[in-house]
Write a protein that holds these residues in place. Sequence first.
Motif, PDB file in Angstrom:
ATOM      1  N   ILE A  34       0.846  -1.208   0.000  1.00 24.46           N
ATOM      2  CA  ILE A  34       0.000   0.000   0.000  1.00 24.46           C
ATOM      3  C   ILE A  34       0.877   1.252   0.000  1.00 24.46           C
ATOM      4  CG2 ILE A  34      -1.702   1.329   1.304  1.00 24.46           C
ATOM      5  CD1 ILE A  34      -2.838  -1.404   2.291  1.00 24.46           C
ATOM      6  N   PHE A  76      -2.244   4.431  -5.554  1.00 23.36           N
ATOM      7  CA  PHE A  76      -3.215   4.295  -4.465  1.00 23.36           C
ATOM      8  C   PHE A  76      -3.354   5.611  -3.718  1.00 23.36           C
ATOM      9  CE2 PHE A  76      -1.554  -0.331  -3.708  1.00 23.36           C
ATOM     10  CZ  PHE A  76      -2.176  -0.772  -4.861  1.00 23.36           C
ATOM     11  N   SER A 110      -5.341   0.205   7.245  1.00 27.81           N
ATOM     12  CA  SER A 110      -5.939  -0.465   6.087  1.00 27.81           C
ATOM     13  C   SER A 110      -5.530  -1.935   6.042  1.00 27.81           C
ATOM     14  CB  SER A 110      -5.539   0.235   4.788  1.00 27.81           C
ATOM     15  OG  SER A 110      -6.158   1.498   4.719  1.00 27.81           O
ATOM     16  N   GLU A 148     -10.033   0.607   0.321  1.00 28.39           N
ATOM     17  CA  GLU A 148      -8.972   1.028   1.253  1.00 28.39           C
ATOM     18  C   GLU A 148      -7.850   1.780   0.540  1.00 28.39           C
ATOM     19  OE1 GLU A 148      -8.702   0.988   4.515  1.00 28.39           O
ATOM     20  OE2 GLU A 148     -10.381  -0.300   5.066  1.00 28.39           O
ATOM     21  N   VAL A 149      -7.643   1.502  -0.740  1.00 36.98           N
ATOM     22  CA  VAL A 149      -6.539   2.143  -1.466  1.00 36.98           C
ATOM     23  C   VAL A 149      -7.028   3.092  -2.559  1.00 36.98           C
ATOM     24  CG1 VAL A 149      -4.920   0.294  -0.924  1.00 36.98           C
ATOM     25  CG2 VAL A 149      -6.227   0.188  -3.062  1.00 36.98           C
ATOM     26  N   CYS A 170      -4.286   6.421   0.197  1.00 30.33           N
ATOM     27  CA  CYS A 170      -4.547   5.801   1.490  1.00 30.33           C
ATOM     28  C   CYS A 170      -3.828   6.620   2.552  1.00 30.33           C
ATOM     29  CB  CYS A 170      -4.059   4.349   1.500  1.00 30.33           C
ATOM     30  SG  CYS A 170      -4.360   3.500   3.059  1.00 30.33           S
ATOM     31  N   PRO A 220      -1.937   3.370   5.811  1.00 29.04           N
ATOM     32  CA  PRO A 220      -1.701   2.010   5.321  1.00 29.04           C
ATOM     33  C   PRO A 220      -1.725   0.938   6.416  1.00 29.04           C
ATOM     34  CG  PRO A 220      -0.222   3.508   4.225  1.00 29.04           C
ATOM     35  CD  PRO A 220      -0.893   4.290   5.323  1.00 29.04           C
TER      36      PRO A 220
END
Length: 187
Positions: A124, A133, A141, A179-180, A135, A138
């Motif tokens: 991530i 990504f 996540s 999440e990303v 985020c 990370p």
Amino acid sequence: MLRTACEVIAERGFGHTRTVDIARAAGVSQALLFYHFGTKDELFALAFAHAARLHQDLLEEIERSAASPRERLRMLMRRSSPAGSSEGWRLWIDATAESMRNKELEQTSRRLDARGRAVLRGIIEAGVASGDFVCADPESSAWRIFALSDGLALQIHVHPKAISRRRATQLVRASAAREVGLNPEDL
């Protein structure tokens, strides 16, 4: 013998596996088994450590891959899918439960969990750094993605009629994508 022990334990469970079951499956005497492993607990701990090493090797292969963060995330999601090998998940679920009473199993389980989250967090972070990504956290996540995957694996392998393998895979993929900052179709 460790591979055979993993197979027998996955089929019968830690609580119902006898050393004689493993010896028979491996085609050796129980005496030879105890010569190499000493005690049943030692055999079980080493068998689980063997399975953990195989998964660790898989994680390292994904981590070292030259593929893009998105492709490495796909690889990790595929290999850690709750819809994966029943034998692998049964061993993992049973070992996790047994870890409450066995310090060696708990240490192996905790190390492998932490390693999996670290690999996912690294993927991530690499995706955020490359702009693939979005985020903000990370670490959190990684926890959420693996918690969902582990929970769905429990449902699939302990309560097989609760959710289909396909639906569980879709839920994990959609959650990981969100999440990303991706659409589920992109993952």
